[in-house]
Design a protein around this motif. Structure first.
Motif, PDB file in Angstrom:
ATOM      1  N   VAL A   1       0.865  -1.175   0.000  1.00 20.57           N
ATOM      2  CA  VAL A   1       0.000   0.000   0.000  1.00 20.57           C
ATOM      3  C   VAL A   1       0.904   1.228   0.000  1.00 20.57           C
ATOM      4  O   VAL A   1       1.606   1.490   0.975  1.00 20.57           O
ATOM      5  CB  VAL A   1      -0.925   0.014   1.228  1.00 20.57           C
ATOM      6  CG1 VAL A   1      -1.812   1.265   1.215  1.00 20.57           C
ATOM      7  CG2 VAL A   1      -1.782  -1.243   1.262  1.00 20.57           C
TER       8      VAL A   1
ATOM      9  N   PRO B   1      -4.905   2.144  -0.626  1.00 22.24           N
ATOM     10  CA  PRO B   1      -5.252   0.795  -1.079  1.00 22.24           C
ATOM     11  C   PRO B   1      -5.721   0.797  -2.526  1.00 22.24           C
ATOM     12  O   PRO B   1      -6.239   1.791  -3.046  1.00 22.24           O
ATOM     13  CB  PRO B   1      -6.396   0.388  -0.143  1.00 22.24           C
ATOM     14  CG  PRO B   1      -6.331   1.336   1.004  1.00 22.24           C
ATOM     15  CD  PRO B   1      -5.769   2.609   0.468  1.00 22.24           C
TER      16      PRO B   1
ATOM     17  N   GLN C   1      -3.025  -6.031   3.051  1.00 25.84           N
ATOM     18  CA  GLN C   1      -3.751  -5.365   4.127  1.00 25.84           C
ATOM     19  C   GLN C   1      -4.279  -6.366   5.152  1.00 25.84           C
ATOM     20  O   GLN C   1      -4.198  -6.124   6.354  1.00 25.84           O
ATOM     21  CB  GLN C   1      -4.918  -4.558   3.551  1.00 25.84           C
ATOM     22  CG  GLN C   1      -4.511  -3.355   2.713  1.00 25.84           C
ATOM     23  CD  GLN C   1      -5.735  -2.631   2.187  1.00 25.84           C
ATOM     24  OE1 GLN C   1      -6.151  -2.854   1.049  1.00 25.84           O
ATOM     25  NE2 GLN C   1      -6.321  -1.794   3.013  1.00 25.84           N
TER      26      GLN C   1
END
Length: 304
Positions: free
Chosen positions: A154, A158, A166
């Motif tokens: 990231v 995102p 994530q």
């Protein structure tokens, strides 16, 4: 603004009174009545995080329309029933991170139901809020049925390529990708998966021995208590172009259908999604039709 739109009404399309279709058996429901059903459909019309070609925001409505006309009977499992549609998530404006946070508020409520959540995407960035509620009270693994690993770093926020990075950082306990294509992933991202004890099963392995390939993917998730299955429709070959990143060398629909039925039979299944189906990019509705039938096959395997 309500977190969900009004429930979607389904209607069968056949003139034959015994021709039971999904349009005849999917009921309208809300969060209060959803526990009466075995599984609930939730649309997520969003493609603001797509790296390449957009169009997945139109996926939920197109998948529903295609699935309405699909008959409910599977030769091995019998008819699929016990389904309801909760409508679409109201997607807010804002950054991808803002959207993920807002949708997480909805998916918390959906996962609290007794019914199995089935999310209709939408792009792959929403895998993060779709899985995150499960991480709170159990060890969780994700089976990513995908041409790509989607573990990018990231950087400026995102994207549809970052969800599993994530989720790893949020506490995901297991990850396996099945259907991955050679020459579609950077070495650094393959190494990241290996360093985090993930499993990669290629499209070639699926073609060589589908049952063994699924077994190998699931064996990499042996230690988790709950299992979430994500299907990115770009796992299909590029002859099914209705997705953001079609490439040659992918699975055939028949292979995908058998694959998801095998996965759905796992007693740990806690959720399912189909993402990245982009109707404006499709050819003669082939990808949308395959996506709808993938949902049907998963439900038949899960309920068998």
């Amino acid at each position: 603004m309500s977190a969900l739109t009004e429930p979607v009404a389904w209607t069968g399309t056949s003139s034959d009174p015994v021709d039971e279709q999904f349009g005849d058996v999917v009921d309208e429901a809300d969060l209060e009545s959803a526990d009466e059903y075995d599984a609930v459909l939730v649309g997520e019309p969003y493609d603001g995080a797509v790296i390449s070609r957009r169009g997945a925001a139109e996926g939920p409505s197109a998948i529903r329309e295609a699935l309405e006309a699909v008959k409910t009977h599977h030769f091995d499992a019998g008819p699929v029933d016990g389904l309801a549609d909760l409508g679409d998530v109201n997607v807010p404006t804002g950054s991808v991170a803002d959207v993920q946070d807002a949708i997480r508020n909805v998916t918390d409520s959906v996962h609290a139901l007794d019914a199995l959540p089935v999310f209709l995407g939408g792009d792959n960035s929403l895998t993060v809020p779709n899985v995150a509620p499960l991480l709170e009270d159990a060890s969780v693994g994700v089976l990513n049925v995908d041409a790509h690993l989607d573990v990018r770093e990231v950087r400026d926020g995102p994207t549809s390529g970052t969800p599993y990075r994530q989720l790893h950082e949020a506490g995901l306990d297991g990850y396996a990708c099945i259907g991955a294509r050679h020459f579609e992933t950077s070495t650094a991202y393959h190494d990241y998966v290996r360093e985090n004890s993930g499993t990669v099963v290629t499209a070639e392995e699926v073609a060589d021995d589908l049952v063994a390939a699924v077994d190998r993917a699931l064996s990499g998730l042996d230690t988790v208590d709950r299992l979430y299955c994500s299907v990115d429709i770009d796992v299909l070959d590029a002859s099914y172009p209705g997705c953001s990143a079609p490439t040659p060398g992918g699975l055939l629909p028949r292979e995908l259908f058998q694959l998801v039925r095998l996965v759905a039979a796992d007693e740990r299944i806690a959720g399912f999604e189909l993402v990245e189906c982009a109707p404006p990019l499709d050819a003669e509705g082939r990808t949308v039709d395959a996506a709808a039938r993938t949902v049907a096959h998963f439900l038949s395997g899960w309920s068998a």
